[in-house]
Design a protein around this motif. Structure first.
Motif, PDB file in Angstrom:
ATOM      1  N   GLU A  27       0.834  -1.165  -0.008  1.00 41.63           N
ATOM      2  CA  GLU A  27      -0.010  -0.132  -0.067  1.00 41.63           C
ATOM      3  C   GLU A  27       0.892   1.207  -0.089  1.00 41.63           C
ATOM      4  OE1 GLU A  27      -2.762  -0.319   3.240  1.00 41.63           O
ATOM      5  OE2 GLU A  27      -1.191  -0.263   4.771  1.00 41.63           O
ATOM      6  N   PRO A  28       0.401   2.359  -0.467  1.00 38.42           N
ATOM      7  CA  PRO A  28       1.184   3.555  -0.438  1.00 38.42           C
ATOM      8  C   PRO A  28       1.373   4.246   0.882  1.00 38.42           C
ATOM      9  CG  PRO A  28      -0.926   4.015  -1.665  1.00 38.42           C
ATOM     10  CD  PRO A  28      -0.712   2.379  -1.417  1.00 38.42           C
ATOM     11  N   TYR A  29       2.312   5.043   0.881  1.00 40.58           N
ATOM     12  CA  TYR A  29       2.531   6.090   1.919  1.00 40.58           C
ATOM     13  C   TYR A  29       2.765   7.432   1.554  1.00 40.58           C
ATOM     14  CZ  TYR A  29       7.562   5.617   1.511  1.00 40.58           C
ATOM     15  OH  TYR A  29       8.758   5.818   1.026  1.00 40.58           O
ATOM     16  N   ALA A  30       2.175   8.159   2.501  1.00 38.76           N
ATOM     17  CA  ALA A  30       2.691   9.813   2.387  1.00 38.76           C
ATOM     18  C   ALA A  30       3.424  10.251   3.517  1.00 38.76           C
ATOM     19  CB  ALA A  30       1.451  10.403   1.722  1.00 38.76           C
ATOM     20  N   ALA A  31       4.375  10.121   3.796  1.00 41.07           N
ATOM     21  CA  ALA A  31       5.052  10.513   5.159  1.00 41.07           C
ATOM     22  C   ALA A  31       6.509  10.807   4.886  1.00 41.07           C
ATOM     23  CB  ALA A  31       5.146   9.109   6.176  1.00 41.07           C
ATOM     24  N   ALA A  32       7.017  11.628   5.721  1.00 40.48           N
ATOM     25  CA  ALA A  32       8.189  12.218   5.742  1.00 40.48           C
ATOM     26  C   ALA A  32       9.161  11.507   6.794  1.00 40.48           C
ATOM     27  CB  ALA A  32       8.271  13.464   6.355  1.00 40.48           C
ATOM     28  N   THR A  33       8.653  10.501   7.707  1.00 42.08           N
ATOM     29  CA  THR A  33       9.500   9.632   8.317  1.00 42.08           C
ATOM     30  C   THR A  33       8.941   8.286   8.208  1.00 42.08           C
ATOM     31  OG1 THR A  33       8.566  10.124  10.316  1.00 42.08           O
ATOM     32  CG2 THR A  33      10.340  11.577   9.852  1.00 42.08           C
ATOM     33  N   LEU A  34       9.553   7.275   8.810  1.00 40.28           N
ATOM     34  CA  LEU A  34       9.112   5.757   9.204  1.00 40.28           C
ATOM     35  C   LEU A  34       8.184   6.080  10.103  1.00 40.28           C
ATOM     36  CD1 LEU A  34       9.218   2.916   8.513  1.00 40.28           C
ATOM     37  CD2 LEU A  34      11.164   2.603  10.101  1.00 40.28           C
ATOM     38  N   ALA A  35       8.190   6.768  11.236  1.00 40.33           N
ATOM     39  CA  ALA A  35       7.341   6.673  12.511  1.00 40.33           C
ATOM     40  C   ALA A  35       5.859   7.324  11.767  1.00 40.33           C
ATOM     41  CB  ALA A  35       7.766   7.797  13.396  1.00 40.33           C
ATOM     42  N   GLU A  36       5.963   8.363  11.050  1.00 39.21           N
ATOM     43  CA  GLU A  36       4.524   8.737  10.473  1.00 39.21           C
ATOM     44  C   GLU A  36       4.012   7.819   9.482  1.00 39.21           C
ATOM     45  OE1 GLU A  36       5.522  12.322   8.371  1.00 39.21           O
ATOM     46  OE2 GLU A  36       6.192  13.371  10.145  1.00 39.21           O
ATOM     47  N   ALA A  37       4.866   7.263   8.756  1.00 44.02           N
ATOM     48  CA  ALA A  37       4.271   6.232   7.926  1.00 44.02           C
ATOM     49  C   ALA A  37       3.572   4.841   8.558  1.00 44.02           C
ATOM     50  CB  ALA A  37       5.319   5.470   7.112  1.00 44.02           C
ATOM     51  N   LEU A  38       4.045   4.443   9.687  1.00 41.55           N
ATOM     52  CA  LEU A  38       3.523   3.489  10.549  1.00 41.55           C
ATOM     53  C   LEU A  38       2.433   3.898  11.250  1.00 41.55           C
ATOM     54  CD1 LEU A  38       6.945   1.760  11.582  1.00 41.55           C
ATOM     55  CD2 LEU A  38       5.512   0.913  10.103  1.00 41.55           C
ATOM     56  N   PHE A  77      12.326  -3.319   9.524  1.00 42.81           N
ATOM     57  CA  PHE A  77      11.948  -2.631   8.621  1.00 42.81           C
ATOM     58  C   PHE A  77      13.221  -2.362   7.780  1.00 42.81           C
ATOM     59  CE2 PHE A  77       9.127  -1.674  12.141  1.00 42.81           C
ATOM     60  CZ  PHE A  77       8.178  -1.883  11.510  1.00 42.81           C
ATOM     61  N   LEU A  78      13.128  -2.408   6.359  1.00 47.25           N
ATOM     62  CA  LEU A  78      13.973  -2.020   5.707  1.00 47.25           C
ATOM     63  C   LEU A  78      13.697  -0.846   4.885  1.00 47.25           C
ATOM     64  CD1 LEU A  78      14.803  -5.087   3.802  1.00 47.25           C
ATOM     65  CD2 LEU A  78      16.335  -4.186   5.700  1.00 47.25           C
ATOM     66  N   VAL A  79      14.418   0.224   4.846  1.00 42.64           N
ATOM     67  CA  VAL A  79      14.065   1.596   4.066  1.00 42.64           C
ATOM     68  C   VAL A  79      14.960   1.625   2.738  1.00 42.64           C
ATOM     69  CG1 VAL A  79      13.834   4.068   4.050  1.00 42.64           C
ATOM     70  CG2 VAL A  79      12.868   2.559   5.870  1.00 42.64           C
ATOM     71  N   ASP A  80      14.219   1.331   1.550  1.00 45.09           N
ATOM     72  CA  ASP A  80      15.116   1.473   0.263  1.00 45.09           C
ATOM     73  C   ASP A  80      16.244   0.674   0.485  1.00 45.09           C
ATOM     74  OD1 ASP A  80      13.071   3.497  -0.836  1.00 45.09           O
ATOM     75  OD2 ASP A  80      14.496   5.075   0.087  1.00 45.09           O
ATOM     76  N   GLY A  81      16.099  -0.594   1.044  1.00 46.02           N
ATOM     77  CA  GLY A  81      16.855  -1.662   1.156  1.00 46.02           C
ATOM     78  C   GLY A  81      17.901  -1.775   2.462  1.00 46.02           C
ATOM     79  N   ASP A  82      17.750  -0.575   3.071  1.00 43.93           N
ATOM     80  CA  ASP A  82      18.742  -0.538   4.243  1.00 43.93           C
ATOM     81  C   ASP A  82      18.149  -0.809   5.516  1.00 43.93           C
ATOM     82  OD1 ASP A  82      20.769   0.559   2.689  1.00 43.93           O
ATOM     83  OD2 ASP A  82      20.140   2.636   2.783  1.00 43.93           O
ATOM     84  N   PRO A  83      18.563  -1.643   6.362  1.00 46.36           N
ATOM     85  CA  PRO A  83      18.006  -2.074   7.689  1.00 46.36           C
ATOM     86  C   PRO A  83      17.743  -0.625   8.429  1.00 46.36           C
ATOM     87  CG  PRO A  83      19.840  -3.529   6.917  1.00 46.36           C
ATOM     88  CD  PRO A  83      19.890  -2.280   6.386  1.00 46.36           C
ATOM     89  N   VAL A  84      16.689  -0.712   9.189  1.00 42.56           N
ATOM     90  CA  VAL A  84      16.352   0.491  10.253  1.00 42.56           C
ATOM     91  C   VAL A  84      17.092   0.028  11.457  1.00 42.56           C
ATOM     92  CG1 VAL A  84      14.740   1.545  11.545  1.00 42.56           C
ATOM     93  CG2 VAL A  84      14.417   1.142   9.124  1.00 42.56           C
ATOM     94  N   GLY A  85      17.015  -1.207  11.789  1.00 42.88           N
ATOM     95  CA  GLY A  85      17.745  -1.651  13.243  1.00 42.88           C
ATOM     96  C   GLY A  85      17.136  -1.037  14.037  1.00 42.88           C
ATOM     97  N   THR A  86      17.769  -0.564  15.403  1.00 44.07           N
ATOM     98  CA  THR A  86      17.370   0.032  16.568  1.00 44.07           C
ATOM     99  C   THR A  86      17.037   1.554  16.470  1.00 44.07           C
ATOM    100  OG1 THR A  86      19.565   0.093  17.042  1.00 44.07           O
ATOM    101  CG2 THR A  86      18.307  -1.828  17.909  1.00 44.07           C
ATOM    102  N   ARG A  87      17.237   2.058  15.212  1.00 48.68           N
ATOM    103  CA  ARG A  87      17.273   3.508  15.192  1.00 48.68           C
ATOM    104  C   ARG A  87      15.696   3.979  15.380  1.00 48.68           C
ATOM    105  NH1 ARG A  87      18.706   5.197   9.278  1.00 48.68           N
ATOM    106  NH2 ARG A  87      18.450   3.141   8.819  1.00 48.68           N
ATOM    107  N   ASP A  88      15.646   5.130  16.001  1.00 47.41           N
ATOM    108  CA  ASP A  88      14.168   5.819  16.246  1.00 47.41           C
ATOM    109  C   ASP A  88      13.498   5.957  15.069  1.00 47.41           C
ATOM    110  OD1 ASP A  88      12.154   7.298  17.131  1.00 47.41           O
ATOM    111  OD2 ASP A  88      13.301   9.113  17.877  1.00 47.41           O
TER     112      ASP A  88
END
Length: 81
Positions: free
Chosen positions: A16-27, A49-60
């Motif tokens: 599904e599409p998202y319209a958000a500036a950050t992962l927190a907003e998208a979630l 989560f992966l964002v554009d192929g990069d693992p998010v890991g423990t980042r906020d």
């Protein structure tokens, strides 16, 4: 957003599409969109989560920017790792 395994089942869709500036907003938006299904929120709490192929890991998640047209992969724990 691309949902895999249990996340896909809980969302009832693979993407599904998202319209958000950050992962927190998208979630947050995804949780709101699926608020009628409490299992979706429970699954998200266990996902990585992966964002554009990069693992998010423990980042906020609020500190993880999303690019327009990018991809968020929602990965629940898989058997064996």
């Amino acid at each position: 957003m691309r949902y895999w395994a249990a996340a896909k089942a809980a969302a009832g869709t693979a993407e599904e599409p998202y319209a958000a500036a950050t992962l927190a907003e998208a979630l947050d938006a995804a949780r709101a969109a699926h608020s009628g299904n409490p299992e979706f929120a429970r699954v998200l709490m266990r996902c990585s989560f992966l964002v554009d192929g990069d693992p998010v890991g423990t980042r906020d998640h609020a500190a993880v920017p999303l690019a327009e047209g990018g991809t968020v992969e929602v990965l629940p724990p898989f058997a064996g790792g």
